[in-house]
Design a protein around this motif. Structure first.
Motif, short mmCIF file in Angstrom:
data_model
loop_
_atom_site.label_atom_id
_atom_site.label_comp_id
_atom_site.label_asym_id
_atom_site.label_seq_id
_atom_site.Cartn_x
_atom_site.Cartn_y
_atom_site.Cartn_z
N HIS A 190 0.83 -1.35 0.12
CA HIS A 190 -0.09 -0.10 -0.04
C HIS A 190 1.12 1.11 -0.11
N PRO A 191 0.54 2.35 -1.03
CA PRO A 191 1.16 3.70 -0.82
C PRO A 191 0.49 4.26 0.42
N SER A 192 0.92 3.99 1.61
CA SER A 192 0.14 4.46 2.83
C SER A 192 0.49 5.71 3.20
N GLN A 193 1.61 6.43 2.56
CA GLN A 193 1.95 7.80 2.81
C GLN A 193 0.96 8.55 2.24
N LEU A 194 0.30 8.20 1.07
CA LEU A 194 -0.65 8.87 0.30
C LEU A 194 -2.01 8.91 1.17
N TYR A 195 -2.24 7.75 1.66
CA TYR A 195 -3.17 7.84 2.44
C TYR A 195 -3.28 8.50 3.74
N GLN A 196 -2.19 8.78 4.29
CA GLN A 196 -2.19 9.56 5.67
C GLN A 196 -2.20 10.96 5.06
N ALA A 197 -1.31 11.31 3.87
CA ALA A 197 -1.49 12.65 3.31
C ALA A 197 -2.96 13.02 3.16
N GLY A 198 -3.69 12.03 2.55
CA GLY A 198 -5.19 12.31 2.42
C GLY A 198 -6.04 12.56 3.35
N LEU A 199 -6.02 11.74 4.52
CA LEU A 199 -6.74 11.94 5.68
C LEU A 199 -6.32 12.53 6.85
N GLU A 200 -5.18 12.62 7.17
CA GLU A 200 -4.43 13.29 8.33
C GLU A 200 -3.99 14.58 7.91
N PHE A 241 -3.67 0.79 9.74
CA PHE A 241 -4.03 -0.66 9.15
C PHE A 241 -3.55 -0.91 8.11
N PHE A 242 -2.98 0.08 7.22
CA PHE A 242 -2.51 -0.12 6.17
C PHE A 242 -0.93 0.25 6.13
N ARG A 243 -0.44 0.70 7.19
CA ARG A 243 1.08 1.15 7.00
C ARG A 243 1.88 0.13 7.80
N GLN A 244 3.02 -0.28 7.17
CA GLN A 244 3.95 -1.33 7.76
C GLN A 244 4.44 -0.80 9.21
#
Length: 293
Positions: A190-200, A241-244
């Motif tokens: 998962h490119p979880s950095q982008l998920y965090q950028a979007g939500l947080e 849940f998506f971040r390693q």
């Protein structure tokens, strides 16, 4: 990049290396890293927005307070972020003197990476508490005003993590999964950095700006601070849940069922909910509340 994302419906994951991203801007022999630039721009935005907000009726402090506040907050986010990372995520930093160059103590080598959101938050909170105590300001209202601009720093910071190809997510088979070259297992993640950028980052920035400028939330002491705390906590809890998990804490996450970031976030969410409830139960301030000189 858009063409790569558009073609991501095929079975092959996206190769992060093929995006052509660089860790910073090269100026001769010097590289201005995007991670450092993200911190700088985040602080500048928060300072600019707070200064703009203080021009509105009923502000809890004067511009001179904001000038001092952001000096101490900058120290708080750097020192708190680094010490928090060493305390919660990598205790070896305290005793590791294997660094190269002038600074051998790895705790001081911020450019090697390793900053904790929770540590940075504690550092900034202590900085605001000190300035509020010193200048006899309403602490909770100071937090209300400062918290509005903080998500911009989160947005820029997580985008910088993605550009650096670090802090990737868990293994997945989603169409937009990516292979990061620094991953020793070279697995699709998962490119979880982008998920965090979007939500947080982006989502919280929109919420906080909307509450401040289009509602009377700033006249309810603690409401903006509480919404920020709950929103950041929930966003971080979901994204974990998506971040390693950090390699040195993988066993801890497996044993407890939650990552260190999630355990640290639970009290954050509970605290934010309590602050929101108290803020909504109290009467709103008048818009003509005098600004401290």
């Amino acid at each position: 990049m858009l063409s790569l994302l558009a073609a991501s419906g095929v079975a092959e994951p996206i190769q992060w290396a093929s995006l052509g991203l660089k860790p910073g801007i090269e100026i001769g022999s010097f590289t201005l890293r995007y991670y450092s630039l993200a911190y700088l721009l985040g602080v500048i935005f928060a300072y600019w927005h707070t200064s703009k907000a203080l021009k509105q009726p009923g502000a809890p402090m004067a511009q001179r307070h904001a000038d001092d506040l952001f000096f101490y907050c900058t120290l708080g986010v750097i020192l708190g972020g680094r010490l928090g990372y060493a305390m919660f995520y990598d205790t070896s930093l305290w005793t590791d003197f294997s660094g190269d160059g002038i600074v051998s103590w790895r705790l001081l080598r911020l450019w090697d990476g390793g900053m904790s959101f929770h540590g940075g938050l504690m550092g900034v909170t202590l900085a605001m508490a000190y300035v509020a105590w010193r200048d006899k300001l309403n602490f909770i209202r100071v937090v209300d005003y400062v918290s509005v601009g903080v998500p911009m720093g989160m947005l820029l910071g997580r985008l910088a993590n993605f550009v650096n190809g670090e802090l990737w997510g868990r293994v997945t088979d989603v169409p937009w999964a990516m292979v990061f070259p620094r991953d020793p297992d070279a697995l699709a993640r998962h490119p979880s950095q982008l998920y965090q950028a979007g939500l947080e980052g982006l989502a919280m920035l929109v919420i906080m700006l909307s509450l401040f400028w289009f509602t009377r939330a700033r006249y309810r002491p603690g409401l903006l601070a509480g919404v920020f705390t709950v929103g950041m906590g929930v966003s971080r809890f979901v994204n974990e849940f998506f971040r390693q998990p950090d390699q040195q804490l993988a066993d801890f996450a497996a044993r407890t069922g939650l990552s260190m970031g999630q355990w640290l976030t639970i009290p954050l969410i509970l605290t934010g909910l309590i602050v929101v409830i108290f803020a909504l139960r109290k009467p709103a301030l008048a818009a003509t509340t005098p600004t401290p000189a």
